[in-house]
Design an enzyme around this catalytic site. Structure first.
Site, PDB file in Angstrom:
ATOM      1  N   HIS A 162       0.824  -1.208   0.000  1.00  0.00           N
ATOM      2  CA  HIS A 162       0.000   0.000   0.000  1.00  0.00           C
ATOM      3  C   HIS A 162       0.863   1.265   0.000  1.00  0.00           C
ATOM      4  O   HIS A 162       0.546   2.244  -0.666  1.00  0.00           O
ATOM      5  CB  HIS A 162      -0.929  -0.007   1.216  1.00  0.00           C
ATOM      6  CG  HIS A 162      -1.859  -1.185   1.249  1.00  0.00           C
ATOM      7  ND1 HIS A 162      -3.223  -1.053   1.162  1.00  0.00           N
ATOM      8  CD2 HIS A 162      -1.629  -2.521   1.331  1.00  0.00           C
ATOM      9  CE1 HIS A 162      -3.793  -2.260   1.205  1.00  0.00           C
ATOM     10  NE2 HIS A 162      -2.839  -3.160   1.317  1.00  0.00           N
ATOM     11  N   ASP A 178      -5.758   5.633   1.156  1.00  0.00           N
ATOM     12  CA  ASP A 178      -5.991   4.208   1.003  1.00  0.00           C
ATOM     13  C   ASP A 178      -7.421   3.877   1.435  1.00  0.00           C
ATOM     14  O   ASP A 178      -7.937   4.462   2.383  1.00  0.00           O
ATOM     15  CB  ASP A 178      -4.991   3.474   1.908  1.00  0.00           C
ATOM     16  CG  ASP A 178      -4.897   1.996   1.599  1.00  0.00           C
ATOM     17  OD1 ASP A 178      -3.877   1.593   1.018  1.00  0.00           O
ATOM     18  OD2 ASP A 178      -5.841   1.242   1.951  1.00  0.00           O
ATOM     19  N   ALA A 202      14.013  -7.584  -4.222  1.00  0.00           N
ATOM     20  CA  ALA A 202      14.412  -7.661  -5.636  1.00  0.00           C
ATOM     21  C   ALA A 202      13.764  -6.532  -6.433  1.00  0.00           C
ATOM     22  O   ALA A 202      12.655  -6.129  -6.126  1.00  0.00           O
ATOM     23  CB  ALA A 202      13.976  -9.007  -6.207  1.00  0.00           C
ATOM     24  N   GLN A 236      11.666  -5.782  -8.711  1.00  0.00           N
ATOM     25  CA  GLN A 236      10.651  -6.527  -9.463  1.00  0.00           C
ATOM     26  C   GLN A 236      10.277  -5.875 -10.798  1.00  0.00           C
ATOM     27  O   GLN A 236      10.151  -6.560 -11.809  1.00  0.00           O
ATOM     28  CB  GLN A 236       9.408  -6.702  -8.592  1.00  0.00           C
ATOM     29  CG  GLN A 236       8.258  -7.369  -9.309  1.00  0.00           C
ATOM     30  CD  GLN A 236       7.234  -7.938  -8.361  1.00  0.00           C
ATOM     31  OE1 GLN A 236       7.571  -8.678  -7.437  1.00  0.00           O
ATOM     32  NE2 GLN A 236       5.983  -7.602  -8.573  1.00  0.00           N
ATOM     33  N   HIS A 257       1.882 -14.473  -6.253  1.00  0.00           N
ATOM     34  CA  HIS A 257       0.790 -14.609  -5.293  1.00  0.00           C
ATOM     35  C   HIS A 257      -0.431 -13.809  -5.738  1.00  0.00           C
ATOM     36  O   HIS A 257      -1.460 -13.868  -5.091  1.00  0.00           O
ATOM     37  CB  HIS A 257       1.259 -14.139  -3.923  1.00  0.00           C
ATOM     38  CG  HIS A 257       1.591 -12.673  -3.876  1.00  0.00           C
ATOM     39  ND1 HIS A 257       2.490 -12.093  -4.745  1.00  0.00           N
ATOM     40  CD2 HIS A 257       1.140 -11.660  -3.107  1.00  0.00           C
ATOM     41  CE1 HIS A 257       2.582 -10.797  -4.501  1.00  0.00           C
ATOM     42  NE2 HIS A 257       1.765 -10.503  -3.514  1.00  0.00           N
ATOM     43  N   TRP A 262      -2.334  -7.246  -6.102  1.00  0.00           N
ATOM     44  CA  TRP A 262      -2.665  -6.428  -7.270  1.00  0.00           C
ATOM     45  C   TRP A 262      -1.451  -5.704  -7.829  1.00  0.00           C
ATOM     46  O   TRP A 262      -1.321  -5.551  -9.041  1.00  0.00           O
ATOM     47  CB  TRP A 262      -3.806  -5.458  -6.972  1.00  0.00           C
ATOM     48  CG  TRP A 262      -4.186  -4.661  -8.195  1.00  0.00           C
ATOM     49  CD1 TRP A 262      -4.160  -3.308  -8.329  1.00  0.00           C
ATOM     50  CD2 TRP A 262      -4.636  -5.168  -9.467  1.00  0.00           C
ATOM     51  NE1 TRP A 262      -4.555  -2.937  -9.591  1.00  0.00           N
ATOM     52  CE2 TRP A 262      -4.845  -4.070 -10.324  1.00  0.00           C
ATOM     53  CE3 TRP A 262      -4.849  -6.452  -9.979  1.00  0.00           C
ATOM     54  CZ2 TRP A 262      -5.270  -4.209 -11.637  1.00  0.00           C
ATOM     55  CZ3 TRP A 262      -5.275  -6.583 -11.294  1.00  0.00           C
ATOM     56  CH2 TRP A 262      -5.479  -5.469 -12.104  1.00  0.00           C
ATOM     57  N   ASN A 263      -0.544  -5.251  -6.986  1.00  0.00           N
ATOM     58  CA  ASN A 263       0.653  -4.579  -7.511  1.00  0.00           C
ATOM     59  C   ASN A 263       1.408  -5.509  -8.457  1.00  0.00           C
ATOM     60  O   ASN A 263       1.797  -5.120  -9.556  1.00  0.00           O
ATOM     61  CB  ASN A 263       1.606  -4.172  -6.391  1.00  0.00           C
ATOM     62  CG  ASN A 263       1.112  -2.955  -5.641  1.00  0.00           C
ATOM     63  OD1 ASN A 263       0.205  -2.266  -6.090  1.00  0.00           O
ATOM     64  ND2 ASN A 263       1.705  -2.700  -4.493  1.00  0.00           N
ATOM     65  N   SER A 264       1.606  -6.748  -8.026  1.00  0.00           N
ATOM     66  CA  SER A 264       2.330  -7.691  -8.877  1.00  0.00           C
ATOM     67  C   SER A 264       1.551  -7.956 -10.152  1.00  0.00           C
ATOM     68  O   SER A 264       2.131  -8.023 -11.240  1.00  0.00           O
ATOM     69  CB  SER A 264       2.571  -9.003  -8.130  1.00  0.00           C
ATOM     70  OG  SER A 264       3.541  -8.800  -7.125  1.00  0.00           O
ATOM     71  N   GLU A 279       1.733  -4.900 -12.488  1.00  0.00           N
ATOM     72  CA  GLU A 279       3.098  -4.757 -13.011  1.00  0.00           C
ATOM     73  C   GLU A 279       3.343  -5.775 -14.120  1.00  0.00           C
ATOM     74  O   GLU A 279       3.881  -5.455 -15.177  1.00  0.00           O
ATOM     75  CB  GLU A 279       4.124  -4.907 -11.884  1.00  0.00           C
ATOM     76  CG  GLU A 279       4.138  -3.681 -10.971  1.00  0.00           C
ATOM     77  CD  GLU A 279       5.090  -3.773  -9.769  1.00  0.00           C
ATOM     78  OE1 GLU A 279       5.018  -2.869  -8.936  1.00  0.00           O
ATOM     79  OE2 GLU A 279       5.883  -4.727  -9.675  1.00  0.00           O
ATOM     80  N   GLN A 319      -6.351 -11.976  -3.155  1.00  0.00           N
ATOM     81  CA  GLN A 319      -5.531 -12.600  -4.195  1.00  0.00           C
ATOM     82  C   GLN A 319      -6.256 -13.698  -4.987  1.00  0.00           C
ATOM     83  O   GLN A 319      -6.081 -13.771  -6.217  1.00  0.00           O
ATOM     84  CB  GLN A 319      -4.225 -13.104  -3.582  1.00  0.00           C
ATOM     85  CG  GLN A 319      -3.377 -11.948  -3.056  1.00  0.00           C
ATOM     86  CD  GLN A 319      -2.361 -12.346  -2.008  1.00  0.00           C
ATOM     87  OE1 GLN A 319      -2.114 -13.536  -1.795  1.00  0.00           O
ATOM     88  NE2 GLN A 319      -1.771 -11.366  -1.329  1.00  0.00           N
TER      89      GLN A 319
HETATM   90  C1  LIG Z   1       0.027   0.815  -9.445  1.00  0.00           C
HETATM   91  O1  LIG Z   1       0.404  -0.351  -9.980  1.00  0.00           O
HETATM   92  C2  LIG Z   1       1.759  -0.433 -10.181  1.00  0.00           C
HETATM   93  C3  LIG Z   1       1.987  -1.574 -11.015  1.00  0.00           C
HETATM   94  O2  LIG Z   1       1.615  -1.221 -12.286  1.00  0.00           O
HETATM   95  C4  LIG Z   1       2.440  -0.545  -8.866  1.00  0.00           C
HETATM   96  O3  LIG Z   1       3.829  -0.700  -9.036  1.00  0.00           O
HETATM   97  C5  LIG Z   1       2.157   0.709  -8.164  1.00  0.00           C
HETATM   98  O4  LIG Z   1       2.614   0.608  -6.859  1.00  0.00           O
HETATM   99  C6  LIG Z   1       0.695   1.002  -8.141  1.00  0.00           C
HETATM  100  N1  LIG Z   1       0.522   2.353  -7.797  1.00  0.00           N
HETATM  101  C7  LIG Z   1      -0.546   2.766  -7.240  1.00  0.00           C
HETATM  102  C8  LIG Z   1      -0.654   4.212  -6.962  1.00  0.00           C
HETATM  103  O5  LIG Z   1      -1.420   2.013  -6.938  1.00  0.00           O
END
Ligand SMILES: *[C@@H]1O[C@H](CO)[C@@H](O)[C@H](O)[C@H]1NC(C)=O
Ligand SMILES: *[C@@H]1O[C@H](CO)[C@@H](O)[C@H](O)[C@H]1NC(C)=O
Ligand SMILES: *[C@@H]1O[C@H](CO)[C@@H](O)[C@H](O)[C@H]1NC(C)=O
Length: 472
Positions: free
Chosen positions: A28, A133, A348, A350, A365, A368-370, A373, A390
């Protein structure tokens, strides 16, 4: 994204200030820090709040930006009461990182200092815009009483998953859903959360309703249908929805400023698309037995890999982490695979790994970030959901976007995933016609997502429309 090429009326610096309020947990913190980097390019000052520990952690682990763009962000180290940081227990039947609960609990104490900061800014600026958030509603609730401040909820997961949760809570259903929708495949919530964190989440949810809009780190090209459904659902609430993602830099840039991680150098020497990146984020702890099966599965797949074998985060990543047990690999494993596999034991890079042309797959896993990306780099996913939302993101990846293969079916969440299953999925993904098809689709989706944040793309337009709105 240096030049936004965007026709804003010329802003005076004292017009509008933006304040970012993340939940102090890695996934987050990282999100709003990426977002914060984009704001100064629109000519607006941005303030990022957190405790000293969490601000330090967020900065240290950020990838993809250079120090010049970070220097434009005003960081505020706000006081947080001290909290305990227990060790993770890989043997818990629910894999939610219960060791972080004290951080959730401590975070609510940011309410007073955040109020003070926003109040101060509100005397200097025409408008203060607080982006927070979705789990920090309680911390920003006092902002609603300030005449020249407004709040926007930052949704930390896909619109697909956000919609699925909100839809479950709506009775009676205001409209029907399509029978063929991937939403119908979402597995049970059992095993996703601890009761404590569910209660925390529900308390935050109850406070919703004073915000002016919702922001999503997703692009309409992958999530458009669900953004529309969310708009339909909140049609009466005058809430605006903006899908502004992905917010990470999507172009390959050399940001290492002198030293590149050794795994990137190793990747330079491998063939295009030949390596699977294996990493489960900052909150996953695996039992020894599971680690052994994974090692055997990777070894037997005969594919190249980079495997991040880390301890899960605890409440303070700078103190006490050394007491967390380091996952142990089977005897002789690293020696046997040394010609085609690399084990990384620290944080790492990533984004740079996923961007690297030698990487052809990601065992993830499905945080959402992974996911985003990987999606934005056009990399296919072997989906191994662990907890929280997840399992839902995994459905989005495998059934909605069809850019991955499910490795762990949530129905069997209590069982160890066998080396045979791992070998099978890795080989299918990396070295089969089926995998080739999935890879082709993922490349197309990646192109579309990157185009959506480029000039004239749909995410860029949404961002411009958000900025126009807050500077109205
Ligand atoms: C948005 O998603 C990216 C991955 O594309 C992630 O690296 C980033 O932390 C996220 N940023 C926000 C503001 O959610
Ligand atoms: C967190 O707060 C909840 C509700 O106030 C409480 O029941 C729980 O014991 C707290 N947990 C921890 C680990 O501090
Ligand atoms: C990135 O920059 C570093 C140091 O400036 C350099 O050693 C490296 O070769 C560069 N990598 C690429 C892919 O250009």
């Amino acid at each position: 994204m240096e030049s936004q090429n965007f026709n804003l009326k010329k802003l005076l610096p004292e017009e509008v200030a933006v304040v970012m309020v993340p939940l102090p947990l890695q996934g987050h913190l990282n999100q709003l820090l990426h977002f914060a980097h984009l704001i100064p390019s629109y000519g607006l000052p941005v303030h990022y709040i957190g405790s000293a520990i969490h601000n330090r952690q967020a900065k240290l682990r950020l990838h993809g930006w250079n120090s010049q763009s970070s220097a434009k962000i005003h960081f505020h180290d706000l006081p947080l009461p001290s909290y305990i940081y227990p060790l993770p227990n890989p043997d818990n039947s629910v894999h939610f990182p219960a060791q972080l609960q004290p951080v959730f609990n401590a975070s609510v104490h940011l309410r007073q200092p955040v109020f003070q900061l926003v109040q101060q800014l509100s005397t200097k600026f025409r408008r203060v815009v607080v982006i927070h958030d979705c789990l920090m509603n309680s911390v920003v609730q006092d902002v609603k009483d300030m005449p020249n401040a407004e709040t926007y909820i930052f949704m930390t997961t896909s619109a697909f998953t956000t919609f699925s949760y909100i839809w479950e809570g709506v009775e009676p259903k205001p409209f029907p859903l399509d029978d063929s929708d991937a939403l119908n495949l979402i597995p049970t919530n059992d095993g996703c959360y601890t009761p404590e964190v569910l209660e925390f989440g529900n308390n935050q949810k109850k406070l919703m309703g004073f915000e002016s809009g919702w922001l999503y780190n997703t692009s309409k090209v992958i999530d458009g249908k669900y953004i529309q459904l969310l708009e339909k659902l909140s049609a009466n609430d005058k809430i605006k929805h903006y899908a502004v993602g992905p917010l990470n830099p999507v172009e390959t840039k050399n940001t290492s400023e002198g030293h590149r991680h050794k795994c990137l150098e190793w990747l330079d020497k491998q063939e295009k698309g030949s390596v699977i990146f294996v990493s489960f984020g900052s909150t996953t702890s695996m039992k020894d037995e599971q680690i052994t099966e994974l090692a055997m599965g990777l070894e037997r797949s005969a594919q190249k890999f980079i495997w991040v074998v880390r301890r899960a985060d605890i409440g303070d990543v700078f103190t006490g982490s050394s007491e967390v047990k380091t996952p142990e690999l089977p005897e002789g494993f690293e020696e046997r695979v040394k010609n085609r596999g690399m084990v990384v034991r620290e944080w790492a890079p990533q984004l740079e790994i996923l961007q690297h042309s030698s990487v052809g797959g990601f065992m993830s896993h499905c945080g959402w970030n992974s996911c985003i990306e990987s999606i934005s780099m056009g990399v296919v996913i072997a989906a191994w959901p662990m907890h929280s939302e997840q399992p839902r993101n995994a459905v989005m990846i495998t059934d909605e976007l069809r850019i991955g293969i499910l490795l762990r079916d949530w129905v069997h969440r209590d069982e160890v995933v066998s080396s045979g299953t791992i070998e099978n999925v890795v080989t299918r993904l990396m070295a089969s016609d089926e995998g080739e098809g999935i890879r082709k689709r993922a490349a197309e989706v990646g192109d579309a997502v990157r185009a959506s944040v480029a000039k004239g793309g749909v995410s860029r337009l949404e961002m411009n429309s958000f900025i126009s709105h807050i500077t109205r």
